[in-house]
Write a protein that holds these residues in place. Structure first.
Motif, PDB file in Angstrom:
ATOM      1  N   PHE A 411     -12.090 -43.050 -36.125  1.00  0.00           N
ATOM      2  CA  PHE A 411     -13.454 -42.521 -36.096  1.00  0.00           C
ATOM      3  C   PHE A 411     -14.003 -42.453 -37.517  1.00  0.00           C
ATOM      4  O   PHE A 411     -13.266 -42.585 -38.511  1.00  0.00           O
ATOM      5  CB  PHE A 411     -13.517 -41.148 -35.408  1.00  0.00           C
ATOM      6  CG  PHE A 411     -12.700 -40.065 -36.071  1.00  0.00           C
ATOM      7  CD1 PHE A 411     -13.202 -39.326 -37.128  1.00  0.00           C
ATOM      8  CD2 PHE A 411     -11.421 -39.762 -35.613  1.00  0.00           C
ATOM      9  CE1 PHE A 411     -12.458 -38.321 -37.731  1.00  0.00           C
ATOM     10  CE2 PHE A 411     -10.664 -38.755 -36.200  1.00  0.00           C
ATOM     11  CZ  PHE A 411     -11.186 -38.031 -37.269  1.00  0.00           C
ATOM     12  N   ASN A 412     -15.292 -42.242 -37.597  1.00  0.00           N
ATOM     13  CA  ASN A 412     -15.989 -42.179 -38.882  1.00  0.00           C
ATOM     14  C   ASN A 412     -15.867 -40.760 -39.457  1.00  0.00           C
ATOM     15  O   ASN A 412     -16.291 -39.804 -38.807  1.00  0.00           O
ATOM     16  CB  ASN A 412     -17.461 -42.548 -38.681  1.00  0.00           C
ATOM     17  CG  ASN A 412     -18.225 -42.662 -39.980  1.00  0.00           C
ATOM     18  OD1 ASN A 412     -17.862 -42.074 -40.999  1.00  0.00           O
ATOM     19  ND2 ASN A 412     -19.303 -43.428 -39.959  1.00  0.00           N
ATOM     20  N   PRO A 413     -15.320 -40.595 -40.668  1.00  0.00           N
ATOM     21  CA  PRO A 413     -15.167 -39.239 -41.220  1.00  0.00           C
ATOM     22  C   PRO A 413     -16.500 -38.534 -41.470  1.00  0.00           C
ATOM     23  O   PRO A 413     -16.526 -37.311 -41.637  1.00  0.00           O
ATOM     24  CB  PRO A 413     -14.400 -39.470 -42.526  1.00  0.00           C
ATOM     25  CG  PRO A 413     -14.670 -40.891 -42.885  1.00  0.00           C
ATOM     26  CD  PRO A 413     -14.782 -41.618 -41.576  1.00  0.00           C
ATOM     27  N   GLU A 414     -17.585 -39.296 -41.480  1.00  0.00           N
ATOM     28  CA  GLU A 414     -18.905 -38.681 -41.652  1.00  0.00           C
ATOM     29  C   GLU A 414     -19.490 -38.206 -40.327  1.00  0.00           C
ATOM     30  O   GLU A 414     -20.606 -37.672 -40.301  1.00  0.00           O
ATOM     31  CB  GLU A 414     -19.857 -39.683 -42.312  1.00  0.00           C
ATOM     32  CG  GLU A 414     -19.414 -40.143 -43.697  1.00  0.00           C
ATOM     33  CD  GLU A 414     -19.220 -38.972 -44.651  1.00  0.00           C
ATOM     34  OE1 GLU A 414     -20.092 -38.078 -44.684  1.00  0.00           O
ATOM     35  OE2 GLU A 414     -18.184 -38.944 -45.350  1.00  0.00           O
ATOM     36  N   LYS A 415     -18.758 -38.436 -39.239  1.00  0.00           N
ATOM     37  CA  LYS A 415     -19.266 -38.069 -37.912  1.00  0.00           C
ATOM     38  C   LYS A 415     -18.337 -37.052 -37.239  1.00  0.00           C
ATOM     39  O   LYS A 415     -17.984 -37.177 -36.074  1.00  0.00           O
ATOM     40  CB  LYS A 415     -19.432 -39.314 -37.051  1.00  0.00           C
ATOM     41  CG  LYS A 415     -20.501 -40.264 -37.587  1.00  0.00           C
ATOM     42  CD  LYS A 415     -20.670 -41.481 -36.698  1.00  0.00           C
ATOM     43  CE  LYS A 415     -21.764 -42.404 -37.235  1.00  0.00           C
ATOM     44  NZ  LYS A 415     -21.932 -43.609 -36.386  1.00  0.00           N
ATOM     45  N   VAL A 416     -17.967 -36.057 -38.009  1.00  0.00           N
ATOM     46  CA  VAL A 416     -17.113 -34.985 -37.500  1.00  0.00           C
ATOM     47  C   VAL A 416     -17.951 -33.729 -37.292  1.00  0.00           C
ATOM     48  O   VAL A 416     -18.527 -33.199 -38.243  1.00  0.00           O
ATOM     49  CB  VAL A 416     -15.953 -34.685 -38.481  1.00  0.00           C
ATOM     50  CG1 VAL A 416     -15.114 -33.512 -37.972  1.00  0.00           C
ATOM     51  CG2 VAL A 416     -15.090 -35.913 -38.684  1.00  0.00           C
ATOM     52  N   GLY A 417     -18.045 -33.278 -36.055  1.00  0.00           N
ATOM     53  CA  GLY A 417     -18.795 -32.067 -35.741  1.00  0.00           C
ATOM     54  C   GLY A 417     -17.874 -30.907 -35.433  1.00  0.00           C
ATOM     55  O   GLY A 417     -16.650 -31.061 -35.341  1.00  0.00           O
ATOM     56  N   VAL A 418     -18.465 -29.722 -35.288  1.00  0.00           N
ATOM     57  CA  VAL A 418     -17.692 -28.529 -34.958  1.00  0.00           C
ATOM     58  C   VAL A 418     -18.285 -27.865 -33.721  1.00  0.00           C
ATOM     59  O   VAL A 418     -19.487 -27.979 -33.447  1.00  0.00           O
ATOM     60  CB  VAL A 418     -17.657 -27.518 -36.119  1.00  0.00           C
ATOM     61  CG1 VAL A 418     -16.923 -28.096 -37.318  1.00  0.00           C
ATOM     62  CG2 VAL A 418     -19.061 -27.074 -36.527  1.00  0.00           C
ATOM     63  N   ILE A 419     -17.435 -27.183 -32.970  1.00  0.00           N
ATOM     64  CA  ILE A 419     -17.874 -26.403 -31.819  1.00  0.00           C
ATOM     65  C   ILE A 419     -17.072 -25.116 -31.795  1.00  0.00           C
ATOM     66  O   ILE A 419     -15.869 -25.110 -32.086  1.00  0.00           O
ATOM     67  CB  ILE A 419     -17.710 -27.174 -30.489  1.00  0.00           C
ATOM     68  CG1 ILE A 419     -18.165 -26.304 -29.291  1.00  0.00           C
ATOM     69  CG2 ILE A 419     -16.284 -27.642 -30.297  1.00  0.00           C
ATOM     70  CD1 ILE A 419     -18.141 -27.036 -27.953  1.00  0.00           C
ATOM     71  N   GLY A 420     -17.735 -24.016 -31.465  1.00  0.00           N
ATOM     72  CA  GLY A 420     -17.050 -22.744 -31.373  1.00  0.00           C
ATOM     73  C   GLY A 420     -17.596 -21.906 -30.232  1.00  0.00           C
ATOM     74  O   GLY A 420     -18.745 -22.080 -29.801  1.00  0.00           O
ATOM     75  N   PHE A 421     -16.756 -20.984 -29.759  1.00  0.00           N
ATOM     76  CA  PHE A 421     -17.086 -20.144 -28.619  1.00  0.00           C
ATOM     77  C   PHE A 421     -17.056 -18.676 -29.042  1.00  0.00           C
ATOM     78  O   PHE A 421     -16.079 -18.224 -29.652  1.00  0.00           O
ATOM     79  CB  PHE A 421     -16.082 -20.373 -27.482  1.00  0.00           C
ATOM     80  CG  PHE A 421     -16.074 -21.781 -26.953  1.00  0.00           C
ATOM     81  CD1 PHE A 421     -16.723 -22.091 -25.770  1.00  0.00           C
ATOM     82  CD2 PHE A 421     -15.442 -22.802 -27.654  1.00  0.00           C
ATOM     83  CE1 PHE A 421     -16.728 -23.388 -25.287  1.00  0.00           C
ATOM     84  CE2 PHE A 421     -15.433 -24.095 -27.181  1.00  0.00           C
ATOM     85  CZ  PHE A 421     -16.086 -24.394 -25.997  1.00  0.00           C
ATOM     86  N   SER A 422     -18.100 -17.942 -28.731  1.00  0.00           N
ATOM     87  CA  SER A 422     -18.159 -16.515 -29.029  1.00  0.00           C
ATOM     88  C   SER A 422     -17.914 -16.288 -30.521  1.00  0.00           C
ATOM     89  O   SER A 422     -18.674 -16.796 -31.353  1.00  0.00           O
ATOM     90  CB  SER A 422     -17.163 -15.757 -28.149  1.00  0.00           C
ATOM     91  OG  SER A 422     -17.405 -14.372 -28.202  1.00  0.00           O
ATOM     92  N   ALA A 423     -16.839 -15.589 -30.905  1.00  0.00           N
ATOM     93  CA  ALA A 423     -16.549 -15.435 -32.332  1.00  0.00           C
ATOM     94  C   ALA A 423     -16.277 -16.784 -32.980  1.00  0.00           C
ATOM     95  O   ALA A 423     -16.602 -17.001 -34.156  1.00  0.00           O
ATOM     96  CB  ALA A 423     -15.353 -14.511 -32.526  1.00  0.00           C
TER      97      ALA A 423
END
Length: 572
Positions: A411-423
């Motif tokens: 994958f492209n290192p410039e296309k790394v996203g984050v996701i989080g739940f609650s805290a």
């Protein structure tokens, strides 16, 4: 000197035999037994499979297709042939196989007779029991486990070290004949895999299983065909359903060729079934692999602090994660070139690492997005090392590790996203707003920690607002925090132009104040940063991708996974 040479040469064969070998456990009913005719396989398949052996209860035999008996009757075959031809290994492969035709998994069955009620002793079924000593273990599970254990001992007797790599299961037709057993199949399938893992003493047991009864219309005796097929699909780790089983992959058998009875696969159908099972197992071997975030000392703790393994509160929650970890799920199918770093929630005191971690990773990996689960530091205690910025250091290190592995996972290192739940949503918002800051003790600081996008699912969206979640605030900053620290951890005060786009999803009447998500979205709008906000007319919190049996009518917010998938694809 000559004596030493002779001794060395004499022991070389023994040393070679002492090497590790890969072991796969195969179990089920008639389509695992297999009644496909070997004579109907093309001639090019009639050959010895290099470094592959099979054990069916007597002797270990080299697998020579067309000669070695692998089913109950000579001249017949199950999925073991296609599996052996396609499983990837640089070691010898041993297949341990057990099958019992027409037999159930649910404890309510005794053979082909439905008794119902609570599990009972001496019933003929594959029910694995709740504990190793459970007297209600089914006869067939006991026999299957005995077969596997004897096979393992036979491998050891040959001088090898067996390494159990996975479980292959093909069963369910009998359970489709009753509504209760069909509708509870996913639960019992998970119990089967987990109990088997404990009984054969492995901590990690990837499972591949086939979906039964592809033919429509089904024979009349399979009264609950749709129910059991739905349960099987939900049990797949990538289903996004609460029934999803970690490291379990279903093989859809739609279109596989069948015998005239429309239930059993012919030789080509069995070859296809085994081949697809092996391909799925190959992928699972690289999924769910966990490693420590920090190679040496965990920053934020005193130098003499000894990190400990996490404490398991229940099957879905952990705490005391003083040794933070990262778990990878490589993309399946056609990769999108993107990656996702996942932060489970739990008020900075616990982590819901299954429903808000592993299940989410499996779901997006199956859609071509390499996914990483970060088990960051949380505690129910008061150790300062767990407080801010400790969890943020772990989250940022997770992003760095993900980006550093981009070439390896495609994958492209410039296309790394984050996701989080609650805290964890708060933590993701910190990654999306404080990526330009630096903190003491960080590693690989030449790798940018700026995410390509951020997804906040029912987030703790502020630390400074009067209605912010007090439990998360106290866990992260103590009971007497400084106002400047709270402001620096409140994303609505930090958003600037050119920050990563954000996706927010929450129920309108969530006990974690949804008004703060509105305020955060307004801050993104004011900064002219793209923000996709979804507010649903519900009140549930902490549901992950949905609770067992929950429908969109009961909780409209469980529509968020597909909405986020579209958002991620647009973020390319």
């Amino acid at each position: 000197m000559k004596l030493l040479c002779y001794l060395t040469l004499a022991f070389l064969p023994f040393l070679a035999k002492a090497a590790e070998v890969d072991v796969y456990l195969l179990g089920g009913q008639s389509n695992m037994q297999g009644i496909g005719k070997l004579k109907n396989l093309p001639k090019e398949y009639h050959k010895a499979v290099k470094n592959t052996f099979i054990y069916r209860g007597q002797n270990i035999a080299p697998l020579v297709i067309g000669q070695t008996q692998t089913s109950h009757r000579k001249g017949e075959m199950g999925p073991e042939i296609g599996f052996a031809l396609n499983i990837q290994s640089d070691k010898p492969v041993y297949l341990l196989k057990y099958a019992a035709s027409g037999m159930p998994l649910n404890p309510g069955w005794n053979g082909n007779k439905w008794l119902g009620g609570k599990p009972g002793p001496k019933r003929t079924n594959f029910y694995p029991g709740l504990t190793p000593e459970d007297p209600n273990k089914g006869r067939l599970y006991r026999a299957m486990l005995d077969r596997f254990q004897k096979g393992i001992e036979a491998i050891k007797a040959e001088g090898h070290t067996p390494v159990i790599k996975g479980f292959v299961w093909m069963q369910g037709e009998q359970d489709s004949k009753n509504e209760v057993s069909a509708n509870s199949y996913a639960k019992h399938l998970k119990l089967l895999r987990d109990r088997l893992a404990e009984d054969v003493k492995v901590s990690r047991l990837p499972m591949v299983y086939g979906q039964v009864l592809p033919h429509e219309p089904a024979l009349e005796r399979f009264t609950h065909r749709e129910n059991i097929r739905s349960q099987m699909a939900a049990a797949d780790m990538a289903s996004g359903k609460p029934e999803a089983i970690r490291l379990a992959k279903m093989i859809s058998t739609d279109g596989f060729t069948l015998l005239k009875d429309t239930v059993h696969y012919d030789a080509n159908g069995q070859l296809k079934l085994g081949s697809e099972m092996a391909k799925a197992m190959n992928h699972l071997q690289g999924s769910g692999k966990q490693s420590n975030l920090w190679p040496d000392r965990v920053p934020g703790f005193p130098e003499d602090f000894e990190p400990q393994a996490h404490k398991q509160l229940d099957p879905g929650h952990i705490t005391e994660t003083s040794q933070p970890t990262i778990t990878v799920y490589p993309a399946m199918g056609k990769p999108t070139g993107q990656a996702l770093v996942i932060f489970p929630g739990g008020g900075y005191r616990v982590l819901a690492d299954m429903k808000e971690g592993e299940n989410v990773a499996a779901y997006y990996a199956a859609r071509g997005i390499t996914s990483f689960v970060v088990r960051y530091r949380v505690t129910k205690g008061s150790n300062e090392g767990f407080r801010f910025p400790g969890p943020l250091l772990d989250a940022r290190q997770g992003i760095r590790i993900a980006k550093a592995s981009a070439e390896n996972y495609g994958f492209n290192p410039e296309k790394v996203g984050v996701i989080g739940f609650s805290a964890g949503g708060h933590l993701a918002s910190m990654c999306a707003t404080r990526f330009g800051d630096s903190f003491e003790g960080e590693l690989n600081t030449d790798i940018s920690v700026k995410p390509n996008f951020a997804a906040l699912i029912y987030p703790v969206a502020s630390m400074v607002a009067p209605s912010s979640h007090k439990g998360s605030r106290h866990a992260l900053f103590g009971k007497d925090p400084q106002s400047e620290d709270l402001k620096a951890a409140s994303p609505e005060l930090l958003v600037k132009k050119d920050f990563p786009p954000v996706f927010i999803a929450q129920n309108q009447f969530d006990p974690v104040d949804a008004k703060l998500s509105f305020i955060l979205a307004q801050a993104y709008t004011a900064a002219q940063v793209p923000c996709e906000l979804h507010i649903f007319p519900g009140k549930d919190h902490g549901y992950g991708m949905g609770r067992p049996g929950q429908t969109e009518a009961q909780n409209p917010a469980i529509a968020w996974p597909e909405l986020l998938h579209k958002f991620i694809l647009k973020a390319q």
